[in-house]
Design an enzyme around this catalytic site. Structure first.
Site, short mmCIF file in Angstrom:
data_model
loop_
_atom_site.label_atom_id
_atom_site.label_comp_id
_atom_site.label_asym_id
_atom_site.label_seq_id
_atom_site.Cartn_x
_atom_site.Cartn_y
_atom_site.Cartn_z
N ASP A 9 0.97 -1.22 -0.09
CA ASP A 9 -0.17 -0.05 -0.20
C ASP A 9 0.79 1.25 0.08
O ASP A 9 1.95 1.04 0.17
CB ASP A 9 -0.81 -0.25 1.33
CG ASP A 9 -1.70 1.01 1.55
OD1 ASP A 9 -2.35 1.57 0.52
OD2 ASP A 9 -1.89 1.70 2.48
N ASP A 11 -0.22 5.21 1.15
CA ASP A 11 -0.52 6.04 2.23
C ASP A 11 -0.55 5.41 3.47
O ASP A 11 -1.21 4.41 3.58
CB ASP A 11 -1.64 6.94 2.01
CG ASP A 11 -1.59 7.62 0.72
OD1 ASP A 11 -1.02 8.77 0.82
OD2 ASP A 11 -1.99 7.29 -0.27
N ASP A 166 -1.65 -1.03 5.99
CA ASP A 166 -1.87 -0.34 7.64
C ASP A 166 -3.34 -0.29 7.41
O ASP A 166 -3.72 0.17 8.66
CB ASP A 166 -1.38 1.04 7.31
CG ASP A 166 -1.85 2.01 6.58
OD1 ASP A 166 -2.33 2.08 5.35
OD2 ASP A 166 -2.37 2.98 7.28
#
Length: 211
Positions: A9, A11, A166
């Protein structure tokens, strides 16, 4: 360890982009005479693509969402890396993973064009076998389209693929694609009840697991 494909991922996993994302949202809100939102509020809206980010940030205000989206995109395109930075260990860690024989790819719900520009800015784009953002495949995470595209580009099968992120969308997309998942605890997403195959407190800890 045999070569793996690590799909990251963006961001909250490779970069801390909260300040620039919030600036773009508050520029858009200012256009409509709306008060700015706190950084943590905007951060909590991230993860399901830019349209959802804009919709959530309008908080029910009666404005044209398409127009608001265009305003946000135009501002953000010119302010991608004013405050955005790589998390500690990311630049060297990506290099170590590739040197160890692993492949790395990027899968984000952020639109593809700014995602590629950000990786280019930090000198990382050439390391990735594929960089897939919102709009590059038919469906955003947690639908499996992006993971399947990354696997095809890298020539890897599910048994050697990890999704690293996250947020619950990263955990869910791994589950939907039948690959393993790793959750980084330093980002600004949330698990929402999903479970990961591995957890890491820092990017360096993640690299140590695979190298």
């Amino acid at each position: 360890m045999e070569p793996q494909l690590l799909i990251f991922d963006l961001d909250g996993t490779l970069i801390d982009s909260r300040a620039d994302l919030a600036a773009g949202i508050n520029h858009m809100r200012c256009h409509y005479g709306l008060a700015p939102l706190p950084l943590e509020t905007v951060s909590g809206y991230v993860g399901n693509g830019v349209r959802k980010l804009v919709e959530r940030s309008l908080q029910g205000a009666e404005v044209d969402v398409d127009e608001a989206l265009a305003i946000n995109k135009a501002y953000y395109a010119g302010h991608l890396v004013v405050h955005t930075y790589l998390y500690d260990g990311v630049a060297d860690g990506i290099a170590e993973l590739v040197k160890a024989g692993h492949k790395v790819a990027l899968l984000t719900n952020k639109p593809g064009e700014p995602s590629r520009r950000i990786l280019e800015h930090f000198g990382l784009a050439d390391r990735f076998t594929s960089i897939i953002g919102g709009g590059d495949v038919p469906n955003l995470k947690p639908e499996p389209d992006g993971i399947l595209a990354c696997m095809e580009a890298a020539g890897m099968d599910a048994a050697t693929v990890w999704m690293v992120g996250d947020n619950y969308t990263d955990l869910a997309v791994a589950e939907n694609a039948g690959v393993k998942n790793a959750y980084v605890r330093y980002g600004f997403g949330e698990e929402r009840g999903y479970k990961a195959d591995a957890y890491f407190a820092s990017f360096s800890e993640l690299v140590g697991y695979f190298v």
